[in-house]
Design a protein around this motif. Sequence first.
Motif, PDB file in Angstrom:
ATOM      1  N   THR A  10       0.839  -1.197   0.000  1.00  0.00           N
ATOM      2  CA  THR A  10       0.000   0.000   0.000  1.00  0.00           C
ATOM      3  C   THR A  10       0.875   1.248   0.000  1.00  0.00           C
ATOM      4  O   THR A  10       0.653   2.198  -0.755  1.00  0.00           O
ATOM      5  CB  THR A  10      -0.918   0.020   1.235  1.00  0.00           C
ATOM      6  OG1 THR A  10      -1.761  -1.128   1.218  1.00  0.00           O
ATOM      7  CG2 THR A  10      -1.786   1.259   1.253  1.00  0.00           C
ATOM      8  N   ALA A  11       1.886   1.247   0.845  1.00  0.00           N
ATOM      9  CA  ALA A  11       2.764   2.408   0.967  1.00  0.00           C
ATOM     10  C   ALA A  11       3.569   2.656  -0.295  1.00  0.00           C
ATOM     11  O   ALA A  11       4.020   3.780  -0.543  1.00  0.00           O
ATOM     12  CB  ALA A  11       3.701   2.219   2.161  1.00  0.00           C
ATOM     13  N   THR A  14       1.787   5.360  -5.453  1.00  0.00           N
ATOM     14  CA  THR A  14       1.839   6.816  -5.534  1.00  0.00           C
ATOM     15  C   THR A  14       0.815   7.298  -6.559  1.00  0.00           C
ATOM     16  O   THR A  14       0.385   6.519  -7.434  1.00  0.00           O
ATOM     17  CB  THR A  14       3.231   7.306  -5.970  1.00  0.00           C
ATOM     18  OG1 THR A  14       3.453   6.926  -7.337  1.00  0.00           O
ATOM     19  CG2 THR A  14       4.325   6.714  -5.090  1.00  0.00           C
ATOM     20  N   THR A 233      -8.000   3.758   2.210  1.00  0.00           N
ATOM     21  CA  THR A 233      -6.687   4.340   2.435  1.00  0.00           C
ATOM     22  C   THR A 233      -5.841   4.277   1.169  1.00  0.00           C
ATOM     23  O   THR A 233      -5.120   5.226   0.828  1.00  0.00           O
ATOM     24  CB  THR A 233      -5.966   3.624   3.583  1.00  0.00           C
ATOM     25  OG1 THR A 233      -6.729   3.820   4.788  1.00  0.00           O
ATOM     26  CG2 THR A 233      -4.561   4.139   3.787  1.00  0.00           C
ATOM     27  N   ARG A 237      -4.341   7.453  -1.116  1.00  0.00           N
ATOM     28  CA  ARG A 237      -2.921   7.577  -1.379  1.00  0.00           C
ATOM     29  C   ARG A 237      -2.605   7.846  -2.842  1.00  0.00           C
ATOM     30  O   ARG A 237      -1.623   8.527  -3.165  1.00  0.00           O
ATOM     31  CB  ARG A 237      -2.190   6.312  -0.907  1.00  0.00           C
ATOM     32  CG  ARG A 237      -0.683   6.421  -0.990  1.00  0.00           C
ATOM     33  CD  ARG A 237       0.008   5.251  -0.330  1.00  0.00           C
ATOM     34  NE  ARG A 237       1.445   5.509  -0.281  1.00  0.00           N
ATOM     35  CZ  ARG A 237       2.067   6.179   0.677  1.00  0.00           C
ATOM     36  NH1 ARG A 237       1.377   6.645   1.703  1.00  0.00           N
ATOM     37  NH2 ARG A 237       3.370   6.383   0.639  1.00  0.00           N
TER      38      ARG A 237
END
Length: 239
Positions: A10-11, A14, A233, A237
């Motif tokens: 997930t992180a 972009t 979430t 993002r």
Amino acid sequence: MTADTALRHTADATPGDFADVRDWVFDLDNTLYPRRTNLFAQIDARMTAFVADFLRLPAEEARIVQKGLYRSHGTTLRGLMSEHAVDPDAFLEFVHDIDYSGVAPDPALGAEIKRLPGRKFIFTNGDRGHAERTARQLGILDHFEDIFDIVAAGLNPKPAQATYDKFVGLFKIDGPRAAMFEDLARNLEVPKLLGMRTVLIVPPDMEEVLGEAWEHEGRDGAHIDFITDDLATFLARIE
């Protein structure tokens, strides 16, 4: 696949990874709502009950038969049609006669879907009525351009190539400008071949026991671009 791995993926996402996406395609069950809601668990139990009644089997044996049909044919319905000439309308009406009150509105998810640029679709192996009732309960129905259900697919379920081709042709979707969100890795193989960005929705680690072990196969495949255990979430993002 661990929860830590899902969060790391997930992180990694972009806004640039999705900058040119203009068609957003979402599976319904266990994707637009979390698996812990247990909505699909009701459908699953109804499918077993249908098989038990139709084939006159004890509940435990019917469960084994139902899961075998699902794994072999993509959906229980397709298996029953192929092997037992079942009436699809009777099946769909029976299995979607469930209680939707446990599905809580998700304004955070609704806000993120609404902000996505372009068209949004629900692409489900369930029927339109089930998709509409679920999305309405979530408070997100009005954000979608259309729903492509199992009837529109000619009762041929994902992951069949012909079903994706029908969906893409109907809505004139350009694969490289589309993204698909799914909870089953096998259902993302064809979208990846069509050039779509692919996002696998997984439950938190503690919920893995709610699914069949084989359903989680393929998560490490090259056809999966991103993995997340929190759809809202993830969308925030990349916007």
